[in-house]
Motif scaffolding. Structure first.
Motif, PDB file in Angstrom:
ATOM      1  N   UNK A   1       0.880  -1.006   0.088  1.00 40.74           N
ATOM      2  CA  UNK A   1      -0.062  -0.044   0.140  1.00 40.74           C
ATOM      3  C   UNK A   1       0.846   1.135  -0.116  1.00 40.74           C
ATOM      4  N   UNK A   2       0.785   2.017  -1.210  1.00 40.32           N
ATOM      5  CA  UNK A   2       1.576   3.343  -1.259  1.00 40.32           C
ATOM      6  C   UNK A   2       0.852   4.419  -0.533  1.00 40.32           C
TER       7      UNK A   2
ATOM      8  N   UNK B   1      -0.640   8.319   6.782  1.00 39.34           N
ATOM      9  CA  UNK B   1      -1.589   7.628   7.334  1.00 39.34           C
ATOM     10  C   UNK B   1      -1.578   7.630   9.143  1.00 39.34           C
ATOM     11  N   UNK B   2      -2.832   7.311   9.616  1.00 36.65           N
ATOM     12  CA  UNK B   2      -2.981   7.549  10.943  1.00 36.65           C
ATOM     13  C   UNK B   2      -3.851   6.268  11.338  1.00 36.65           C
TER      14      UNK B   2
ATOM     15  N   UNK C   1      -4.229   8.713   3.497  1.00 33.63           N
ATOM     16  CA  UNK C   1      -4.732   9.959   3.001  1.00 33.63           C
ATOM     17  C   UNK C   1      -5.590   9.990   1.769  1.00 33.63           C
ATOM     18  N   UNK C   2      -5.605   8.860   1.147  1.00 29.27           N
ATOM     19  CA  UNK C   2      -6.684   8.634  -0.011  1.00 29.27           C
ATOM     20  C   UNK C   2      -8.190   8.364   0.495  1.00 29.27           C
ATOM     21  N   UNK C   3      -8.373   8.368   1.720  1.00 29.00           N
ATOM     22  CA  UNK C   3      -9.555   8.006   2.339  1.00 29.00           C
ATOM     23  C   UNK C   3      -9.920   6.626   2.525  1.00 29.00           C
TER      24      UNK C   3
END
Length: 526
Positions: A352-353, A357-358, A367-369
């Motif tokens: 996963x690129x 992230x959190x 960050x791409x939801x």
């Protein structure tokens, strides 16, 4: 930093103290043997990160002959297979026993604090600092507080000279920062750093990973090895894939051969390093580097073409956007385990690129939801070696550890900080072969301590350091590492010349130009 409970603590006085008994500490102790150094080791054995920060599957990234001391070859040095971390520790212990170095080591002795008691002052970084005095002035310059066997009482030692060999890896993990209410505290699963994983035995590690949705954060060597262990633990019908969360891609290589040619031909000979910029080069050499730059880029493209043919980097979206030479020049090239892409092809490792992230309650959000569920998150995000140093060094020296904005520790010959007197740092400069790098600098350090030569002024040392930093800044975007891999032979030449040695170490001009340089070339000859 530990607080001192004594205004005038009782002291044990010696000439030289060495902090750490890993590769660099043992190398320094051997070279300084005639001074009877005192070596403080926080653990109960030598070996450093090879002992304390190795996974069950961790191996060296080179053959034995490329990772050996100049005067202590491996018994099986021509074996092309990579030694395991257990074999490396055995080799280091054999070396220490052979040269009777263990008698200097105080085990279970953790250094808590250094106190400067010398007379010399310091200047701000970049100033016109004066030359150092004698490395062994005849009186203590540093006091060291040591905690033994976990005791609350500190024992104090005093030394004329101190060698710091605690390294950049291990002890203090580098933990990512997260937005408010999006850190590990929000996650219902288990979060650990790779340093915590290293402490698990084989059964405990397998139990942690088996049948779990595991996310490994990172894409450097430790993360890659960890992903393979995770995939192997999840063989079988109840197995779950391991997800590698990748922020920055780096080139990886399957072995040290490119289209049938040995890898050393491209970067580890005088002829190959002639294509690369080095510090203090002449105007003519600068022009030649410029004219030969298409050939240098061609070498990088040649290697990239092989890697893209040999490894399914495009298939998995793992092809870096930067040239291979930038990873090599920043010491970030990693050897890919043989079964890594075999496990990926089976679906046991997925990628996963993501730049950011959190955590959320059930896993990780990107960050791409998108979201990913996880049971275990392992942070293979590196270590904060400078923080280790800042923990024990006093002011004002603590503020001099990093040169801003690069964050590199400014060390002359990779060993001496021009503004911190009577102290050396071994193991903080990187190259392709770090054991050889540490040993050669320990040889240089021993001759400096014995006053076989004098250091330049602090101003001239700083100028040399800045030149090395500028070379790195021009050749790689990952310049925030003190890596000398593309001019390592030139660095060795400078060290030899200061020691009074002949810098050309080979027996013929042909070997000098086209054979690789290694530790055996520096075996006590002049």
């Amino acid at each position: 930093m530990a607080e001192n409970h004594y205004e005038n603590p009782p002291l044990t006085i010696s000439k030289i103290g060495i902090i750490g008994a890993g590769v660099s500490g043992i190398a320094a102790a051997k070279q300084l043997y005639h001074h009877n150094p005192v070596v403080f080791e926080a653990s109960d054995s030598i070996g450093g990160v090879w002992r304390t920060c190795a996974y069950n599957s961790t191996k060296l990234q080179s053959a034995p002959k490329d990772y050996e001391f100049s005067d202590f070859p491996w018994p099986n040095r021509d074996d092309p297979s990579f030694p395991t971390h257990v074999e490396i520790v055995d080799y280091l212990e054999s070396y220490a026993k052979h040269f009777d170095v263990l008698k200097f080591v105080k085990f279970n002795s953790k250094v808590m604090e250094l106190r400067f008691v010398g007379q010399q002052g310091t200047t701000e970084l970049g100033g016109n600092g004066g030359a150092f005095g004698s490395p062994l002035p005849g009186h203590p310059v540093w006091q060291i507080a040591v905690q033994t066997n976990g005791s609350q009482n500190l024992q104090w030692y005093a030394f004329e000279f101190v060698v710091v060999c605690i390294g950049k890896y291990g002890d203090i993990p580098k933990i990512p920062s997260f937005p408010h209410n999006k850190g590990p505290e929000m996650f219902q699963g288990e979060v650990l750093h790779s340093i915590d994983y290293c402490k698990l035995d084989k059964d405990a590690a397998s139990q942690l990973l088996k049948g779990k949705k595991v996310a490994v954060i990172g894409y450097k060597k430790s993360a890659i090895d960890l992903a393979v262990e995770c995939a192997e633990a999840n063989h079988g019908p109840e197995g779950q894939p391991c997800t590698m969360v990748v922020r920055t891609l780096h080139w990886t290589v399957p072995h040290y051969s490119v289209w049938g040619l040995p890898f050393f031909l491209f970067y580890s000979t005088r002829a190959s390093q002639f294509l690369h910029e080095k510090p203090n080069q002449s105007f003519l050499r600068t022009m030649l580097c410029y004219l030969l730059s298409p050939l240098r880029r061609g070498v990088s493209k040649f290697i990239e073409s092989y890697l893209l043919w040999k490894l399914p980097l495009r298939k998995y979206g793992l092809k870096p956007d930067h040239p291979f030479e930038e990873d090599y020049a920043s010491c970030q090239m990693a050897i890919m385990p043989e079964n890594f892409f075999t496990e990926a092809d089976k679906g046991n490792i997925v990628f996963k690129r993501s730049s950011n992230w959190w955590f959320w309650k059930e896993g990780i959000e990107f960050d791409d939801n998108t979201k990913m569920k996880a049971d275990v998150v392992i942070l293979a995000t590196g270590y904060d070696g400078k923080k280790k140093l800042k923990t024990i060094l006093p002011d004002p020296f603590r503020s001099l550890i990093e040169y801003h904005p690069s964050g590199i520790m400014p060390l002359y010959r990779g060993t001496i900080h021009p503004l911190i007197p009577n102290i050396a740092f071994v193991g903080y400069i990187e190259s392709v072969a770090n054991l050889h790098t540490s040993e050669l600098r320990s040889m240089w350090l021993a001759r400096y301590v014995d006053e076989k030569f004098k250091l330049p002024s602090a101003e001239n040392m700083l100028e040399q350091i800045y030149k090395e930093m500028e070379v790195s800044r021009r050749i790689t975007r990952f310049y925030k590492r003190h890596c000398i891999s593309t001019f390592s032979i030139n660095h060795g030449d400078d060290i030899c010349e200061e020691m009074g040695w002949n810098s050309w170490r080979k027996r013929s001009w042909f070997a000098e130009a086209f054979s690789p340089y290694g530790s055996q070339d520096y075996r006590l000859k002049n």
